[in-house]
Scaffold this active site. Structure first.
Site, PDB file in Angstrom:
ATOM      1  N   ARG A 120      20.936  66.533  48.842  1.00 41.36           N
ATOM      2  CA  ARG A 120      20.914  67.959  48.458  1.00 41.36           C
ATOM      3  C   ARG A 120      22.443  68.813  48.869  1.00 41.36           C
ATOM      4  O   ARG A 120      22.852  68.308  49.778  1.00 41.36           O
ATOM      5  CB  ARG A 120      19.927  68.607  49.631  1.00 41.36           C
TER       6      ARG A 120
ATOM      7  N   LYS B  79      10.489  65.923  41.767  1.00 42.25           N
ATOM      8  CA  LYS B  79      11.412  65.915  43.102  1.00 42.25           C
ATOM      9  C   LYS B  79      12.279  64.596  43.251  1.00 42.25           C
ATOM     10  O   LYS B  79      11.731  63.562  42.906  1.00 42.25           O
ATOM     11  CB  LYS B  79      10.240  65.661  44.204  1.00 42.25           C
TER      12      LYS B  79
ATOM     13  N   GLU C 111      20.865  69.032  43.786  1.00 42.44           N
ATOM     14  CA  GLU C 111      20.735  67.516  44.273  1.00 42.44           C
ATOM     15  C   GLU C 111      21.662  66.729  43.704  1.00 42.44           C
ATOM     16  O   GLU C 111      21.623  66.660  42.331  1.00 42.44           O
ATOM     17  CB  GLU C 111      19.314  67.173  44.201  1.00 42.44           C
TER      18      GLU C 111
ATOM     19  N   GLU D 128       8.867  70.990  39.009  1.00 46.08           N
ATOM     20  CA  GLU D 128       9.874  70.272  38.749  1.00 46.08           C
ATOM     21  C   GLU D 128       9.865  68.597  39.538  1.00 46.08           C
ATOM     22  O   GLU D 128       8.853  68.575  40.324  1.00 46.08           O
ATOM     23  CB  GLU D 128      11.111  70.959  39.407  1.00 46.08           C
TER      24      GLU D 128
ATOM     25  N   ARG E 196      23.709  68.933  52.398  1.00 40.72           N
ATOM     26  CA  ARG E 196      22.575  69.298  53.169  1.00 40.72           C
ATOM     27  C   ARG E 196      23.056  69.159  54.851  1.00 40.72           C
ATOM     28  O   ARG E 196      22.740  69.937  55.522  1.00 40.72           O
ATOM     29  CB  ARG E 196      21.506  68.802  53.134  1.00 40.72           C
TER      30      ARG E 196
ATOM     31  N   LYS F  90       6.251  70.243  48.772  1.00 40.98           N
ATOM     32  CA  LYS F  90       6.610  68.860  48.067  1.00 40.98           C
ATOM     33  C   LYS F  90       5.236  68.115  47.849  1.00 40.98           C
ATOM     34  O   LYS F  90       4.679  67.767  48.937  1.00 40.98           O
ATOM     35  CB  LYS F  90       7.639  68.365  48.800  1.00 40.98           C
TER      36      LYS F  90
END
Ligand code: ZN
Ligand code: ZN
Lengths: 342, 529
Positions: free
Chosen positions: B233, B228, B276, B226, B248, B398
């Site tokens: 978040r 980034k 996100e 996906e 987050r 990531k």
């Protein structure tokens, strides 16, 4: 006319034609003590306290031309009377008192007020002008009595021994190391790094009583060290040698350890606020006792400290010097730099 | 309080996670139960009632020590912490106290609504019976945070070790809503409160940066790729007819994002989504600076809603039909997610698109285009992976694109705070603009301790001017600055601003006349618009 001026070579007495703790080579260097930021290579003559002589000969060169004075003794140079008084900073450290035609100036070098058990304690000297350090010239720096600090260090060492950890204390080879040795001596053997052992030898030879220590050699076992106290200079701090000991834990003994930010910055396992410099109340006490009309503040928190003195009605000026880097590593850099500039 | 003071000292001095956990376990083994609840509260950012402003603490400390205000400020600059500065300035205490942590907190709580004289009496009395370290903690209870490098994860690990309970369960419990004045330690770690609490989120699953070649990860068919994104978040929680949005930072931000409130009608009960929050217009993800206009606001105006519309990109589903869904493999979770909200296309909630690629090379090429869609690179998630609590190596990576870089010269330096209070660690950098230097970024040091000492010595020797704590230095030291993006900015003299600037390395090999120019950066800006 003032007795001293601050030149690019260092503190200069024009009437007597000599310097005090110069940082560039001169003909005649009056020396307050043996730390590398106060005494450097390359001067023709040195004048220092009797106990400082073997120290600087060992640390700088055996070939130095050194004259000495005891505390309270004096000599005259070009009509200027020079005498030494105890500064209480490290073994052999002296405040330099200059007198010319009734005008008295005292250059204190580095000093502390508390009796550390090994250095001749600080003695205030009346004067017109006083040159003071201000390494810890902020009111947040107030030392605890050394008995309390040493009790803390001893407890830390005992805990470490019980937990199979090796206690490594980081301390300047000259001054802090001997103070630790004197005050930690007891049932636990003290092991010292070569550079400290060498200085100890010289100091003992000069007639100072130091408790017994053991020089670390390649034969010293990790097991022995684990059951003792290991003292090494700052340059050894991140060394592989320490990492290879059996569960080493490091403790730094320095006035900076008073503040959490410094403790964390140093990334040691323990910090003990133990300093050979005067704390804030100590600086104030010393300066008040001199009765000086004018104070020159050299290294440390010079701006804040001189402003405070001025507000208190004591005329004070901040002066730029190259004092204040007693790091063993810096020491090497400075020497190299000086040799280049010769 | 002595025990807690000792714990703080141990935590601050140890650099190793295991030592910290050992210190925490030791504390939880012996401390009073009520104290333990408070320690968990303080370490997870829950603050006790604070009936006294820190300005008053400072004022009283100045008054009783007769310290001039400026000297207090100098001391504070050196110490880097207000609570500690006060603790160190005060004269030694004349008495001692065996009061426990929670007793102090309760007594402070009882000061609420009292007059200043009563408060002052209480504080001065307290200061006079606490040692320096205890005083520091006492002041922190009133005015600060306990930021001492204890992550929630570390705390939870210590609690799990001490109580032999499951760490994920403890994480849930302490992340939920609970009141430290009321809950018992037993209730807290056993999570008695969370079952009845509709809002609690799950700990986020985080990824490590990929430092190896992606080929080493094996067959690409086992992975889900996906984009980034660089946003906030968050989790959308729907239980028992109530909707909650968590960020987050473990904060409830439900009110800040009214666009997402329609989900209360879309989602069935017992669903938690991970995703996100991004600023998006016409299906284009906008820069983080646009999203920033929406953050940390109590009220949101119509204009802000129009200027910075947001979308919630859904990554994952953590709870489904009121069951913890995290042990299901990603492939099943993704499928469930598509079934559940796959048809929400034109709404501010969309599923994060999957990048379909048949080879790592193809994916590597696509990754190079990340910046054109304001993405930071690629996320790689193993299709068979569970949804882990926190960071775990192996299943999620990531794969960020390399940052932009620019060579710039240091022109100002400022002392840091906290543990770096005595070193010049905050630098301002400039690039060349014709004959002049123009400021482009401020960055905290990314240098080693040794380099910082070197820069520090340089600043001390080459300071041209002082403006309070700031030193203007000779433009001589060249650094390579990395940054994630570039944006127009009217506030900056350069007319542009760098996003996430940081020092990549010290270019000792470069001279100040070899640095980049403002024109270089303008061109870069044009190319990203
Ligand atoms: Zn010294
Ligand atoms: Zn000195």
């Amino acid at each position: 006319m003032a007795l001293i001026e601050f030149t690019k070579r260092g503190i200069y007495c024009k009437q007597g034609n000599f310097y005090v703790d110069p940082w560039w080579p001169v003909d005649y260097a009056v020396t307050t003590h043996g730390h590398s930021d106060h005494v450097r290579f390359g001067n023709k003559y040195y004048l220092c306290h009797t106990l400082t002589k073997p120290i600087i000969k060992r640390r700088i060169s055996e070939d130095l031309n050194v004259e000495t004075l005891e505390y309270g003794e004096s000599i005259t140079r070009n009509g200027v009377n020079i005498s030494f008084f105890p500064a209480g900073h490290i073994i052999g450290s002296a405040q330099v008192r200059l007198e010319y035609k009734g005008e008295i100036c005292v250059i204190s070098g580095d000093y502390k007020i508390e009796d550390d058990g090994i250095t001749t304690p600080f003695e205030p000297v009346k004067c017109h002008s006083f040159v003071s350090e201000s390494t810890f010239g902020l009111p947040v720096y107030k030392w605890q009595k050394q008995e309390i600090v040493f009790k803390g260090i001893k407890n830390w060492v005992n805990d470490n021994i019980n937990q199979q950890k090796t206690s490594v204390l980081i301390a300047y080879s000259l001054g802090k190391a001997q103070r630790l040795i004197k005050n930690l001596a007891g049932d636990t053997p003290i092991y010292v790094h070569n550079s400290i052992a060498n200085l100890n030898e010289v100091i003992i030879e000069a007639g100072v009583h130091l408790p017994k220590t053991i020089r670390i050699t390649p034969e010293t076992t990790k097991d022995e060290l684990q059951k003792g106290i290991v003292i090494v200079p700052p340059a050894m701090r991140d060394s592989r040698w320490i990492k290879n000991l059996s569960h080493p834990v490091t403790g730094i003994c320095s006035g900076w350890m008073q503040v959490r930010a410094h403790r964390r910055w140093q990334s040691a396992d323990a910090g003990f606020a133990l300093s050979d410099h005067a704390d804030w109340p100590g600086l104030m006490e010393a300066i008040t006792a001199t009765g000086a009309e004018k104070v020159y503040v050299t290294h440390g928190f010079t701006a804040a400290f001189s402003r405070f003195l001025n507000d208190e009605g004591i005329e004070a000026a901040e002066v730029l010097t190259r004092f204040g880097q007693e790091d063993d590593e810096e020491n090497k850099v400075d020497l190299a730099e000086q040799n280049e500039n010769k | 309080m002595k025990r807690f003071a000792k714990l703080i000292q141990q935590l601050e001095l140890s650099n190793k996670t295991n030592d910290k956990i050992a210190a925490l376990v030791d504390y939880f083994n012996y401390a009073d139960d009520k104290d333990k609840v408070w320690v968990i509260a303080l370490f997870t950012g829950k603050k006790p009632k604070r009936p006294i402003k820190s300005a008053l603490l400072k004022y009283w400390a100045i008054e009783i020590t007769q310290t001039p205000e400026w000297l207090f400020a100098e001391s504070y600059a050196n110490v880097g912490d207000l609570s500690e500065t006060i603790a160190l300035l005060l004269p030694p205490a004349e008495n001692t106290s065996d009061f426990q942590l929670h007793k102090w907190i309760e007594d402070l709580h009882d000061l609420e609504g009292k007059d200043d004289e009563t408060k002052k009496d209480f504080i001065l009395n307290a200061w006079n019976k606490l040692e320096t370290q205890e005083r520091f903690i006492f002041n922190k209870l009133i005015s600060g945070n306990f930021r001492i490098g204890v992550s929630n994860k570390m705390l939870v690990n210590a609690l799990a070790k001490q109580s032999s309970l499951d760490s994920a369960q403890i994480m849930h419990s302490i992340m939920g809503k609970w009141n430290p004045y009321e809950i018992t330690f037993h209730e807290l770690i056993n999570g008695i409160h969370v079952n009845t609490d509709n809002s609690w989120p799950y700990p986020f699953c985080l990824a490590y940066a990929l430092e190896q070649e992606p080929e080493k990860l094996g067959d690409i068919a086992e992975w889900q790729a996906e984009w980034k994104w660089d946003g906030i978040r968050g989790q959308i929680v729907k239980r028992n007819g109530e909707l909650f949005i968590w960020s987050r930072g473990e904060e409830l931000v439900t009110e800040q994002f009214p666009e997402l409130h329609f989900m209360i009608d879309v989602l069935p009960d017992g669903v938690v989504l991970d995703g996100e929050i991004l600023a998006v217009q016409d299906k284009q993800v906008l820069s983080f600076s646009t999203l920033q206009q929406r953050l940390n606001r109590k009220t949101i105006s119509k204009k802000q809603l129009d200027d910075a519309p947001i979308v919630f990109f859904v990554y994952d589903i953590l709870e489904y039909e009121a069951q913890d869904f995290r042990e299901e493999p990603l492939s099943i979770r993704r499928h469930t997610l598509e079934q559940l909200i796959g048809d929400l296309d034109e709404s501010p909630v969309m599923i994060s698109p999957i990048i379909n690629c048949s080879s790592w090379e193809e994916l590597a090429d696509l990754r190079q285009t990340s910046r054109s869609i304001n993405s930071e690179g690629i996320m790689l998630k193993k299709l068979s992976s569970h949804y882990h609590s926190g960071r775990k190596r192996g299943d999620w990576w990531k794969w960020k694109i390399n940052p932009y870089t620019v060579d710039a010269v240091m022109i100002y330096a400022q002392k840091g705070s906290g543990r770096r209070a005595n070193f010049f660690t905050d630098y301002t950098f400039a690039v060349r603009d014709g004959e002049n230097l123009v400021t482009i970024a401020k960055a905290y040091s990314g240098l080693t301790d040794k380099e910082i000492k070197e820069v520090n010595a340089f600043v001390n020797r080459n300071a041209i001017e002082k403006f309070g704590p700031v030193r203007t230095v000779k433009p001589e030291l060249v650094f390579e600055i990395a940054f994630e993006g570039i944006a127009e900015s009217k506030r900056h003299k350069a007319g542009l601003a760098l996003r996430f600037p940081r020092i990549l390395r010290w270019r000792k090999d470069k001279k100040a006349d070899e640095i980049n120019t403002l024109e270089d950066l303008r061109q870069l800006l044009q190319s990203t618009l």
